[in-house]
Design a protein around this motif. Structure first.
Motif, PDB file in Angstrom:
ATOM      1  N   ARG A  22      49.357  43.113  23.892  1.00  0.00           N
ATOM      2  CA  ARG A  22      48.782  42.774  25.187  1.00  0.00           C
ATOM      3  C   ARG A  22      49.837  42.485  26.229  1.00  0.00           C
ATOM      4  NH1 ARG A  22      43.903  38.669  23.819  1.00  0.00           N
ATOM      5  NH2 ARG A  22      42.252  40.207  23.957  1.00  0.00           N
ATOM      6  N   ASP A  23      51.057  42.232  25.795  1.00  0.00           N
ATOM      7  CA  ASP A  23      52.116  41.880  26.735  1.00  0.00           C
ATOM      8  C   ASP A  23      52.918  43.137  27.070  1.00  0.00           C
ATOM      9  OD1 ASP A  23      53.566  38.883  27.257  1.00  0.00           O
ATOM     10  OD2 ASP A  23      54.683  40.690  27.749  1.00  0.00           O
ATOM     11  N   ARG A  94      50.344  40.239  31.077  1.00  0.00           N
ATOM     12  CA  ARG A  94      49.334  40.685  30.115  1.00  0.00           C
ATOM     13  C   ARG A  94      48.632  41.903  30.687  1.00  0.00           C
ATOM     14  NH1 ARG A  94      46.978  36.144  26.914  1.00  0.00           N
ATOM     15  NH2 ARG A  94      45.239  37.552  26.889  1.00  0.00           N
ATOM     16  N   ILE A  95      48.632  43.001  29.950  1.00  0.00           N
ATOM     17  CA  ILE A  95      48.072  44.213  30.537  1.00  0.00           C
ATOM     18  C   ILE A  95      46.559  44.125  30.715  1.00  0.00           C
ATOM     19  CG2 ILE A  95      49.836  45.918  30.033  1.00  0.00           C
ATOM     20  CD1 ILE A  95      48.531  46.499  27.468  1.00  0.00           C
TER      21      ILE A  95
ATOM     22  N   THR C  23      58.584  44.353  12.462  1.00  0.00           N
ATOM     23  CA  THR C  23      58.773  43.088  13.178  1.00  0.00           C
ATOM     24  C   THR C  23      58.362  43.233  14.635  1.00  0.00           C
ATOM     25  OG1 THR C  23      60.671  42.798  11.762  1.00  0.00           O
ATOM     26  CG2 THR C  23      60.430  41.238  13.548  1.00  0.00           C
ATOM     27  N   VAL C  24      58.789  44.346  15.268  1.00  0.00           N
ATOM     28  CA  VAL C  24      58.437  44.554  16.676  1.00  0.00           C
ATOM     29  C   VAL C  24      56.927  44.530  16.852  1.00  0.00           C
ATOM     30  CG1 VAL C  24      58.453  46.255  18.532  1.00  0.00           C
ATOM     31  CG2 VAL C  24      60.512  45.841  17.223  1.00  0.00           C
ATOM     32  N   VAL C  25      56.212  45.145  15.916  1.00  0.00           N
ATOM     33  CA  VAL C  25      54.787  45.338  16.118  1.00  0.00           C
ATOM     34  C   VAL C  25      53.967  44.115  15.705  1.00  0.00           C
ATOM     35  CG1 VAL C  25      52.858  46.737  15.357  1.00  0.00           C
ATOM     36  CG2 VAL C  25      54.971  47.814  15.989  1.00  0.00           C
ATOM     37  N   PHE C  26      54.418  43.385  14.672  1.00  0.00           N
ATOM     38  CA  PHE C  26      53.542  42.336  14.146  1.00  0.00           C
ATOM     39  C   PHE C  26      53.939  40.907  14.481  1.00  0.00           C
ATOM     40  CE2 PHE C  26      52.366  45.835  11.288  1.00  0.00           C
ATOM     41  CZ  PHE C  26      51.005  45.806  11.543  1.00  0.00           C
ATOM     42  N   ARG C  92      45.144  43.143  20.134  1.00  0.00           N
ATOM     43  CA  ARG C  92      43.694  43.388  20.241  1.00  0.00           C
ATOM     44  C   ARG C  92      43.418  44.744  19.614  1.00  0.00           C
ATOM     45  NH1 ARG C  92      44.157  46.150  26.129  1.00  0.00           N
ATOM     46  NH2 ARG C  92      45.929  47.263  25.354  1.00  0.00           N
ATOM     47  N   HIS C  93      42.159  45.048  19.437  1.00  0.00           N
ATOM     48  CA  HIS C  93      41.712  46.333  18.848  1.00  0.00           C
ATOM     49  C   HIS C  93      42.505  46.695  17.595  1.00  0.00           C
ATOM     50  CE1 HIS C  93      40.170  46.541  22.865  1.00  0.00           C
ATOM     51  NE2 HIS C  93      41.246  47.060  23.413  1.00  0.00           N
TER      52      HIS C  93
END
Lengths: 103, 321, 166
Positions: A22-23, A94-95, C23-26, C92-93
């Motif tokens: 989201r960021d 936040r997008i 790491t970047v993603v989670f 999200r999603h």
């Protein structure tokens, strides 16, 4: 073949991050991961494969890598500048809060 | 895939570990030398009681720092805080491995050595930002931000100045650059060397460019919260940076071992290095600290155009070589 | 079954890059995310060394780790100022996105099935000579276009980030 699996896994991890984060800064970082995965695949295949009996000259393998490198660096710097401008004017990164033009 | 690619790198790894150790010891004497020179500049004697000429003073200091308590502030992000000093130090020690110490020999002899020397120390900026941010302290964060802005800015003129040497020698392999070196490279590449020297001082965050750690405004900048051995690693990386930059400058701009054959050449090379280190110390203890805007202006409006001018000059001259 | 040295190196680089990417993603911590990105970018340089493209690897370290990653950290420090607690990164999603990512993976892997048999060549070293011959030879248009692109990006960054004169 394991190269293809690993590089694609990197790309898909980055894709997942791009879709879920989201960021803005995290989305940018995920896009970098996608680009990195794609570059690894491209350079790796270019360096090691001889599809149809033709292999790429080594200079062009690195040359293609350098082109992607420069493109990605330009993309990242413009993206971060945009993020800073947005953060300064709208006070958010936040997008999902940036919905001014959505209907 | 061929295994031969990696033998060079395993060798480089061993040399790198040895180089890190040598750099660590060299910095001890670097600190001693700085205190001596600074003392003379301020009409003092500097350290003189521990060992002959106070030579063992920094060794004693090191022992003291090793025994001190290793404090991690409660506000700090502990793992990042702890690993940051190593991320600053290791790249600088690695960079030393590509320097050609004797005719035809560098610890890690790679075809992209010149780029390697510029690229690898830029990783230590990450360590500085990590240290500044993870301390959880406004002074440290400000120091980290200033340090990153400064080091990124000065990387550009530094790279451009090294580029002029690469152009003259026609190679990115330091050993080949040294073989192509002639004495008239010094006058021809004078502006380039000046730019290299000034931006190297700035890259090491040393006075008059030491605003990231300005004691009077920022306490000690990005390493304000460090103590004991981790603080010592920061100091070692500062002196390691000075020594690495001087070694590289003495070899590739001033000729290094090309002045004389054999071991005698290496001795001249090390002597030139000491001269450059002394010049850096001299600058630090003579000039007042710059302001942030002056610092940025120097990088972008003075040094970068100078380096470009140097490249243009060499581009014209090279046609007649 | 014995694993050769080369395979070991391959899987070490693969593990480092996957770890960095995950790491970047989670991670929920913005600094850890930047450090994960650093591990990932360094491991990409490791891939380039593995494929004998040492110049590319050095350029990767220089441009990415020394440049882009510092910019990312810089932006983080400017936007998420310290003091007010560490901002958590949210997602999200997640379910839909995992499905999309897995679908893309399966699709591309099945499309690239015939590549596996062609991966037989030992990589030739991408030496500076070869690269300059390529960049100033067949890739000259790309090279020139990149110069223009970089100038445009530089101007754009200055205008976007500094253009607030009230």
């Amino acid at each position: 073949m394991s190269l293809v699996y690993v590089a694609l896994a990197l790309f898909c991890i980055g894709l997942y991050g791009t879709l879920t984060r989201r960021d803005i800064i995290a989305v940018l970082a995920s896009v970098e991961v996608m680009l990195g995965g794609a570059t690894v695949l491209l350079v790796g295949l270019s360096a090691t494969s001889n599809l149809a009996g033709v292999s790429t000259p080594p200079g062009e393998t690195s040359g293609v890598g350098l082109v992607i490198l420069v493109l990605a660096a330009a993309e990242a710097s413009v993206g971060l500048a945009l993020m800073l401008a947005v953060a300064r004017r709208l006070n958010t990164t936040r997008i999902d809060e940036l919905d001014e033009v959505s209907g | 895939m061929s295994g031969s690619v990696f033998t060079g790198y395993t060798g480089g790894l061993i040399w790198g570990l040895g180089g890190g150790l040598v750099i660590a010891i060299a910095t001890l004497f670097g600190v001693w030398w700085e205190r001596k020179v600074a003392g003379r500049i301020q009409m003092r004697l500097g350290p003189q009681t521990t060992g002959p000429f106070g030579l063992l003073q920094t060794v004693a200091d090191m022992v003291k720092l090793l025994l001190k308590e290793d404090i991690t502030p409660t506000q700090a992000d502990a793992p990042v805080f702890r690993v940051a000093p190593l991320i600053v130090f290791v790249p600088i020690a690695m960079a030393v491995t590509v320097i050609p110490f004797a005719a035809g020999w560098a610890p890690l002899d790679t075809s992209v050595g010149m780029l390697f020397f510029l690229a690898v120390p830029s990783v230590s900026v990450i360590g500085i930002l990590m240290a500044g941010w993870s301390s959880g302290n406004s002074y440290a964060t400000l120091g980290g931000l200033r340090g990153a802005a400064q080091m990124i800015s000065y990387e550009l003129p530094r790279t451009l100045s090294v580029l002029s040497v690469v152009l003259l020698a026609g190679s990115l392999r330091p050993v080949e650059v040294m073989e192509a070196w002639r004495w008239w490279f010094i006058p021809l590449n004078g502006i380039g060397f000046l730019v290299y020297f000034i931006s190297s001082v700035a890259e090491c965050n040393r006075g008059p460019f030491d605003i990231p750690e300005a004691e009077s405004e920022l306490v000690a900048g990005y390493f304000a919260d460090y103590s004991g051995i981790r603080w010592a690693i920061f100091m070692m990386s500062e002196y390691g940076g000075v020594i690495a930059a001087s070694l590289f400058g003495a070899a590739l701009f001033l000729g290094g071992w090309a002045w004389a054959p054999g071991l005698f050449g290496t001795a001249i090379f090390l002597l030139l290095t000491v001269v450059l280190v002394t010049a850096m110390i001299w600058i630090k203890w003579t000039f007042p600290r710059m302001r942030m805007d002056q610092l940025m202006n120097t990088a972008w409006k003075v040094l970068t155009p100078m380096a470009l001018l140097q490249i243009a000059i060499i581009g014209v001259v090279i046609a007649w070589l | 079954m014995s694993i050769s040295m080369i395979e070991l190196v391959f899987w070490m680089i693969a593990a480092a890059s996957l770890l960095g990417a995950l790491t970047v993603v989670f991670t929920r911590d913005v600094t850890r995310m930047a450090l994960g990105l650093g591990v990932f970018l360094l491991s990409v340089a490791g891939w380039f060394v593995y494929f004998s493209q040492t110049f590319l690897a050095a350029a990767q370290v220089f441009v990415y780790v020394g440049g882009v990653l510092v910019l990312v950290l810089f932006a983080i420090m400017l936007v998420h100022r310290s003091g007010a607690g560490r901002p958590a990164l949210e997602s999200r999603h997640t379910i839909d996105s995992i499905m999309v990512a897995v679908a893309v993976f399966v699709l591309v892997v099945s499309a690239l099935q015939d590549v596996g048999s062609a991966l037989t060549v030992t990589p030739l070293p991408g030496s500076p000579d070869a690269i300059s011959a390529a960049l100033l030879g067949p890739m000259l248009p790309h090279f020139e276009a990149l110069g223009v692109l970089l100038l445009a990006a530089l101007a754009a960054v200055i205008v976007i980030s500094g253009g607030e004169r009230s």
